[in-house]
Structures are given as C-alpha cells and as structure tokens.
Write an enzyme that holds these catalytic residues in place. Sequence first.
Site, short mmCIF file in Angstrom:
data_model
loop_
_atom_site.label_atom_id
_atom_site.label_comp_id
_atom_site.label_asym_id
_atom_site.label_seq_id
_atom_site.Cartn_x
_atom_site.Cartn_y
_atom_site.Cartn_z
N ASN A 21 0.85 -1.19 0.00
CA ASN A 21 0.00 0.00 0.00
C ASN A 21 0.89 1.25 0.00
OD1 ASN A 21 0.92 -0.23 2.73
ND2 ASN A 21 -0.78 1.06 3.37
N CYS A 41 1.98 3.33 2.17
CA CYS A 41 2.92 3.57 3.27
C CYS A 41 3.75 2.36 3.64
CB CYS A 41 2.15 4.08 4.49
SG CYS A 41 1.26 5.61 4.18
N GLU A 63 3.11 -0.53 4.88
CA GLU A 63 2.84 -1.44 5.99
C GLU A 63 2.04 -2.67 5.56
OE1 GLU A 63 -0.73 1.43 6.42
OE2 GLU A 63 1.35 1.46 5.71
#
Length: 714
Positions: free
Chosen positions: A331, A333, A335
Amino acid sequence: MTGAPESRHPFDEIEWATRRAEIRAESGEIVFAQDVEAPAGWSASAVNVVASRYFHGALDSADREDSVKQLFRRVGGTLAQWVRAAGLAGDEYEPALLELLVRQRGAFNSPVWFNVGLDEAPQCSACYILRVEDQIESILDLARIEALIFKRGSGAGSNLSALRSSFEALSTGGRASGPVSFMKGYDAFAGVIKSGGRNRRAAKMQLLDADHPDVFDFVSAKRVEEQKARTLIDAGYSAGLDGDAYASVAYQNSNISVRVPDEFLRAVETDSEWSTVLVTSGAVAEKFPARKLLRTIAEGAWECGDPGLQYSSTIERWNPCRASGRIRASNPCSEYLFLDDTACNLASLNLLAFLDDSGRFDVDRFKSDIGLLFRAMESIVDKSSYPTPSLEQNSRRFRPLGLGYANLGALLMALGLPYNSKEARGWAGAITALLTGEAYRVSGEIAADVGAFEAFQENREPFLSVLENHRAALDLVSDAPAEIHAAARAAWSSAIGLAQQHGVRNAQATVLAPTGTIAFLMDCDTTGIEPDLSLVKYKRLTGGGSLKLVNSVVGRALATLGYDASAREKIVTHLRAENTIEGAPGLSNEHLPVFDCAFRPTGGVRSISPAGHLTMMAAVQPFLSGGISKTVNLPESVTVEEVEQIFLRAWKLDLKAIALYRENSKSAQPLTTEPVVACRVDVSAPTCTICGTGMVPSGSCFRCLECGEVSSCS
C-alpha cells in the site's frame, strides 16, 4: 423476586457536554464550525477532527450528525450487528466495543468512519494492492480502479515491473513508452481526485523491481521534478505542495520505492555487476556496477525523500502464503505487504490508554481489546464492497487484516524510557509480539468456529513455518517487562496450537500504520511507532500568532523520573520559553534522552539518531504480519554515502521496507514566519486543506499538528 440490575450503557459512564467544534484558517476565517455533543474529557483537537472529518451529512442539513454518540452508534452499532450475524460474539459485544471507542482505547481506519452504517456494502478497507499487466487495457484500467479507491478515502499501490521497458518493442512496431511514462498519467489523474471527497490528496505507491531496464529513470523521476520545482520557486512561483511550482511538475501524488533482492545488495557489498532484464524476453538489457544503482537511489532519497526501498527477499521469507504467489507490492505507506489484488482494513490501539499511574501495562485489557477490534475487522471482510471482482474474490479468499497501535512514543516517554534505548526496544518488541500472537490466537478461535481462510490448506506448511518464526523471535527479546513477555509467549503457543488444529481465519493479522487522523480521534501524542516530532507545537490563533503547546506526556514523564511538582513546573516553563528541554533548570543530563524527538528543536541540538529509528523498527518487525509505516528522520548534514549505509543496515536488520527523510531536503525556506513545530519545516510540505496550517513529515505521509489532517498516506 427482582432480577439483577441492568448494566449501564458505556455512554452513561462518562460526562458529556456540548462542545464547539471550530477550525479556522490562518487568516482567522472560520472554515468549519458546529456545536456537537462529545465527551467532556476529550481534547478540542479530538472533537474538531471527529466532527469535521467523520460526521455524516451536509453541514446544517437535517440529516447531519451532531453527536459522537450518533457516530459511534452508526459505526460501532453496525459493526456489532455484523459480528453477531457472523456468529463471532453475543449481545455483550456491542457495549464492550462502544466502551473501547468512547474511552479512546482504539479506532478503525478512516474509511470505516466515512462509510459504515450508510451503505449496505460500504468500502471499508484503507489499503489496496493492485495488479497491472503489460496490456493497454490493463494499464488504463488501473487508473479507473484507483479512482474508485481514492473516491472512498483509501489508498493503493502497484508494482509496474510487468510493463515492458522503453528499451523494448511493441508488437505493432515502435518502442514501448515504459512504466515511467505511464506514471505521469496515473499521477495527473490522482492529482484531481480528492481522497474520500474530503479535500486530501489521493494516496499512491508505485514500485519497480531493481532488475527492470527502466530502473534508473524510475529512481530519478521525482528527483528531476524536484529540481524543476526549485527552479520555478526561484523564479517566483508559489511554493508548497499545493503551490504553483509543485502543481507544475510530475510525480507529486505518489510515493515510489525500488524492490531490491538479497542478490542485489550482496552485489553492492562485493562491488559486483548487476543486470537488468528485458520484460518480454528475459534477456539481459544492461550490466553495470550494483553500487551505481544504489548510489542513484541514495542520491534521490537524500535530495527529495524518494525513492524508498523494499527488501523483496526478506518480505518473501516472511510470506505465509507463498504457495499462492509472491508478494510484489504494498500500500502507499509500505505497511500492508501482501499478494496482488487484495485489500486490508486496519485498526489501531492507543498504547498509552493501557498504562496506569503506577507504570503497569494492563495486559488483560489489552488482550480483550485486541479481540474486540479483531472480530469487528473480520466481519468487515464479508460486508465490505470492493472495486473489482478480483479484489473481492482474493480479499475474501485470504481475509488479511491489519491491527496495529499508536502512541508508542508517548508510552515510552511516560515510562521514563528514551525511545533509543534497549529498554524501550524491549517494551516495544514484547507489546508487538503480544499484539500479533493474541490476534492470531483470536483468528484461530474464529477458524475453529467458522473455518480457516480458503487458501490456508494450500499454504499450510509455509504458514505454520512463519508462525513458528514469529514465536522463535521472542527468544531474542530482552529488557522486556516479564508480564508482557510471558503473556506474549502464552499467546503464541495458543495461536500455533489452534492453527495446527484448525488453521487461522486471516492470512495476515497485524501491521503498523501511520495512524494519521485516528491518532487525533484517540488523543494520541504520537502516531504509529513514531516518536514525537517535537515537544513543542504551535496552535494557530484567530487574527494571527500562535499558542505553544507542550507534549502532554512531558509532565508525566518527569514525575516518573522522580521530579516533584515544583521542579516539573520549572522544567516545563523553560520548555515553553526556549522550545527545547535542553538546559532546563534542575533537569539531569542523564534524563535528556527521554525527551529526544524526531526533529531537532529550535534552540537545541538533540534528536533521535538514524540508528535509533532503525533499531526500533528492527525490534518490532519480527512480530508483525506486514510491515511498518515509518520515516527514518535524518539531519540535514547527512551525506549520500551515509544514506547508502543506512539502506544497507536496514537490510541487515531484516526490515521489510524503509523510507528516509532528510531535514529540509526539499527546501530550506520555512513555510511561515512562525514554525508549525519547534523546528524548521519544508516549503514543499503541503498546507492543510482543513485549517490552513503547514504540515510536517510523519510516517510516510504529512500530518497537520493542528487538526489531524493527513496527506499522501492512507
């Protein structure tokens, strides 16, 4: 005979008040105002964020929500219905969930607050990973699918390595455009779509493998555009991410990362050659020293923060579903790291809410709340809508979830522990181990009742192996509280036993997200795994000027360290006056590290070292299903060579991904005459579209310290 008295509703256990939610632009103009019913103990920031971001209905309309009770009943009540309908809990579940929410111990990701209780099948996941193929129909369809995701407040990532390079021919003759050229189109389209219709930028991640022939163009893409923006700023065009200069250049709506395998990094260490490979034929496209590519990556990260790195071999070693496919993307970011065409809904726990005044962490409450949130998240998988049939099919086949936490930095400060210390890493590692062990234990219980995720049996061997690796990592955790460590070990033993017998319901259980807006809903001082950005922040005042706000945990930390009320007052007074705690009267030098933050304060010299960020990530990574949204903050003086070494050290620490931010790397000019935090802020950082305040880097995105708005992250 009278029956037992009915238990009181959790809303009856707290004091409520009519609060004025009001947000003003820097000019003093009111941009949002509403009288709302909210808990009396909530901060003004929490009330402002919840009312402006999550209340449904047009302002001043008859169907506009005007109470936190309405919001929590809409969302929490609907989720409780789903949980009961799925057979995951009984009637006691709803009041327990509502109590967790109103006490600010946990929160779901923003799309849940935006959409649940309004549509029969709402979009609930924050994170999507999308596949794109080397066909024009697939390339164009990716833009359409991203638009649907951004529209509802979520973010998406894609690996573009399947697209043939600009070195390769098209079947109709001529040369292919290459993935970097298509990135411009994706970027432009994302730039005109507001995330969730709420005036924040779309959240995107674009990735390329290190052996793709266009990797140098990809790595340099944002750096070249950054140089153009600086030239425009020097020529007088307005600065800021939303200013004329940055609006005129490409790639500003995406995070970019290069996926590097172990073989590449070993070639860097031995100064060996690296080869890029043609997509269509598999033939070698070019050979060059591996160090040349790493240097180019480091130069880009040094100059503008992009690209980051994802360590593909490490990610694959921890892939519990490798029989079903490789993990190729993340995704925005980094994570959520999982298979293509899947979605993940997130939730986070407020760690400081579990620490009592004596410094004891409430393990039983923490475990109970993990179960409450996890069961709600599990019910979301089937009740949610998805933009495409393949996303729906794969999300329900694997059922990945992303439970995490916020306020770790504040928890450690309240305990009197420096963020960069063995004891802090022991606490963080043990808590994260307990989080994931308990989440998989609950997932195993659900599997015993309703069955494992559909693809479990084909992945049984790698899945159980990865679970064993998580448990084995507990042996390496030292300096951890005995109670938390023992609870984590027990949770993992139970989780693995249930998985061996019944499988698990969810292919992934935990991630550490940036927790931008929801951290403000929970009144957190720090987001995700991050330390505080600065002890002193500035709140804008009507008509100009600002009010200094000191991190609310400073006083508690000083009390933990043994300072009496008089000493605490003197230290905080110094902090307010000088923007730094350094040099405060009566403060022992040995306690200064407790108050170190990500940014160096004005008037001070201390900040958390790059090694401090890396080792904290390394302490928790072995206990997470996914990855960590985190920025390794670097001083402005760091060199490109030092950036290279940080990339290599992150690999050796078995991190899955890393993003860097060098202070003032996009510009040395401050946004305003008064800083938003007690440190310099970059001209390229966006201005908050809710309240007009300048934003600062936080995790892999930007965060407004005034109202909680987040930009360029999910």
